[in-house]
Structures are given as C-alpha cells and as structure tokens.
Design a protein around this motif. Structure first.
Motif, PDB file in Angstrom:
ATOM      1  N   GLU A  94      27.228  31.028  41.790  1.00  0.00           N
ATOM      2  CA  GLU A  94      26.723  32.332  41.349  1.00  0.00           C
ATOM      3  C   GLU A  94      27.064  33.405  42.376  1.00  0.00           C
ATOM      4  OE1 GLU A  94      22.639  31.019  39.060  1.00  0.00           O
ATOM      5  OE2 GLU A  94      22.745  30.839  41.259  1.00  0.00           O
ATOM      6  N   ARG A  95      26.960  33.067  43.627  1.00  0.00           N
ATOM      7  CA  ARG A  95      27.260  34.014  44.709  1.00  0.00           C
ATOM      8  C   ARG A  95      28.721  34.464  44.657  1.00  0.00           C
ATOM      9  NH1 ARG A  95      25.196  32.298  50.547  1.00  0.00           N
ATOM     10  NH2 ARG A  95      23.226  32.608  49.470  1.00  0.00           N
ATOM     11  N   ASP A  96      29.645  33.534  44.388  1.00  0.00           N
ATOM     12  CA  ASP A  96      31.058  33.898  44.250  1.00  0.00           C
ATOM     13  C   ASP A  96      31.257  34.901  43.108  1.00  0.00           C
ATOM     14  OD1 ASP A  96      31.892  32.093  46.286  1.00  0.00           O
ATOM     15  OD2 ASP A  96      32.010  30.449  44.837  1.00  0.00           O
ATOM     16  N   VAL A  98      28.963  36.965  41.814  1.00  0.00           N
ATOM     17  CA  VAL A  98      28.368  38.249  42.178  1.00  0.00           C
ATOM     18  C   VAL A  98      29.319  39.031  43.076  1.00  0.00           C
ATOM     19  CG1 VAL A  98      26.505  39.333  43.513  1.00  0.00           C
ATOM     20  CG2 VAL A  98      25.979  37.558  41.830  1.00  0.00           C
ATOM     21  N   ARG A  99      29.947  38.361  44.025  1.00  0.00           N
ATOM     22  CA  ARG A  99      30.930  39.033  44.887  1.00  0.00           C
ATOM     23  C   ARG A  99      32.094  39.583  44.060  1.00  0.00           C
ATOM     24  NH1 ARG A  99      30.444  34.329  48.970  1.00  0.00           N
ATOM     25  NH2 ARG A  99      28.842  35.102  50.376  1.00  0.00           N
ATOM     26  N   GLY A 100      32.487  38.833  43.035  1.00  0.00           N
ATOM     27  CA  GLY A 100      33.547  39.313  42.145  1.00  0.00           C
ATOM     28  C   GLY A 100      33.131  40.582  41.427  1.00  0.00           C
ATOM     29  N   ALA A 120      30.929  42.716  42.448  1.00  0.00           N
ATOM     30  CA  ALA A 120      30.824  43.800  43.431  1.00  0.00           C
ATOM     31  C   ALA A 120      32.193  44.421  43.698  1.00  0.00           C
ATOM     32  CB  ALA A 120      30.219  43.282  44.738  1.00  0.00           C
ATOM     33  N   GLY A 121      33.239  43.608  43.666  1.00  0.00           N
ATOM     34  CA  GLY A 121      34.581  44.110  43.948  1.00  0.00           C
ATOM     35  C   GLY A 121      35.281  44.687  42.728  1.00  0.00           C
ATOM     36  N   THR A 155      35.688  41.376  36.125  1.00  0.00           N
ATOM     37  CA  THR A 155      35.309  40.049  36.617  1.00  0.00           C
ATOM     38  C   THR A 155      35.218  39.006  35.518  1.00  0.00           C
ATOM     39  OG1 THR A 155      34.221  40.992  38.524  1.00  0.00           O
ATOM     40  CG2 THR A 155      33.577  38.763  37.935  1.00  0.00           C
ATOM     41  N   LEU A 170      38.194  33.287  41.974  1.00  0.00           N
ATOM     42  CA  LEU A 170      36.916  33.546  42.649  1.00  0.00           C
ATOM     43  C   LEU A 170      36.331  32.331  43.364  1.00  0.00           C
ATOM     44  CD1 LEU A 170      34.999  35.806  40.069  1.00  0.00           C
ATOM     45  CD2 LEU A 170      36.425  36.500  42.002  1.00  0.00           C
ATOM     46  N   THR A 206      35.510  29.098  45.760  1.00  0.00           N
ATOM     47  CA  THR A 206      35.556  28.786  47.187  1.00  0.00           C
ATOM     48  C   THR A 206      36.444  27.563  47.353  1.00  0.00           C
ATOM     49  OG1 THR A 206      33.336  29.662  47.562  1.00  0.00           O
ATOM     50  CG2 THR A 206      34.169  28.085  49.177  1.00  0.00           C
TER      51      THR A 206
END
Length: 173
Positions: free
Chosen positions: A84-86, A88-90, A92-93, A98, A106, A108
């Motif tokens: 989920e964090r990956d 969310v970062r997507g 944000a960018g 996304t 996206l 890791t």
C-alpha cells in the motif's frame, strides 16, 4: 536434637528444596520462528504479475484484505513486492496516472526476506529498524509465506498473555 534449619524460605525447612523463580517458569525471549508464526496464520501468498495494472493490484488487495502482494514473473519467481505504501508514493508522484501504472513500475525490488528459521525477535527488529511492514519468508529461492509486522506482534502478544497466565497460576497454585 532439633532439625537443622538454615534460613527457612517461605516456611520450607528442607535445605535441599528451592522455590521456583519467575525465570524458571517464564521464557524471557521468544523461541518462535517465522515458521511458527506461519503455521498459526497460514502460508498463503497472494501474487500478481509485473504487467498487472495498479488498479488490478488494488482490487486484489481489497478482495483479500491485505496490504501487500508478491510480484511474480511468468516462471513463478518473486521479482518484487508491492505494498500500500508503494502505491501511495505512486499517487503522490503521479496522481492522475497511477492506476494505469504497472506493478513492475511501483514494486519494491530490494527485498529484505526471512527464512523459516528466523526468530520472532529478529523479525521484529529487522522490520522496525528497516521501517517496513511486510517480509516474505523464503525456503531457498521459494517463497513459503508473507509476514506482516502485525502478524508478528499479534503472535508475540499471545505468547506474553500465555506467560502471564502461567505466572498467575503459579502464584495462585
């Protein structure tokens, strides 16, 4: 002749008996391993393909009530994890694009993993220090499960509750 009495302990008169200590009745460090936790929670691993869209990935996460999926190639080898964090970062960018991105864009790829034998306290330490919440468990190159920090903490709390119960039983008799 009076019986031999060397500083009776809690009314005990036999110098060869000893009271039980907390240390002798409670394990201070968990002996649980990643495999122990997986045995309790299950070995299920939910996977997606590198070309799957983020929209599809979020549908899979929602369907299974999970916050992380493994990304596997066409041969079934793990090539990354997507959390989920990956995502969310997507957002944000690239907020507008996304959902159309692919898992491979996206995910890791620098994955920290555990083995079946990794101790519970080592899992907690690694996840806490690394500031991540999901860790795949590998047997060689094969993924055998996924642990979240929530799984590890929940298991440890159960251990501590059991130890507290043993202490209460020891005190009450």
């Amino acid at each position: 002749m009076a019986p031999h009495r060397n500083s009776p302990h809690f009314g005990h008169t036999n110098p060869h008996t000893h009271s039980q200590t907390i240390e002798s009745n409670v394990s201070q460090v968990s002996k649980a391993t990643a495999e122990t936790i997986l045995a309790a929670k299950g070995h299920d691993v939910i996977a997606v393909r590198p070309a799957d869209s983020i929209h599809r990935v979020t549908e899979v996460m929602k369907e299974h009530g999970i916050g992380c999926v493994v990304v596997k190639d066409q041969n079934g080898h793990m090539v990354g994890i997507l959390t989920e964090r990956d995502i969310v970062r997507g957002f944000a960018g690239e907020p507008d694009n996304t959902f159309d991105e692919t898992a491979s864009n996206l995910m890791t790829t620098n994955i920290v993993s555990a083995t079946r034998e990794t101790r519970l306290m080592d899992l907690l330490h690694t996840m806490t220090e690394g500031r991540f919440r999901h860790m795949p468990v590998l047997d060689g190159e094969h993924i055998v499960g996924m642990l979240s920090i929530g799984d590890v903490v929940k298991f440890r709390l159960r251990e501590l509750e059991y130890e507290a119960l043993k202490l209460k039983q020891m005190i009450v008799g």
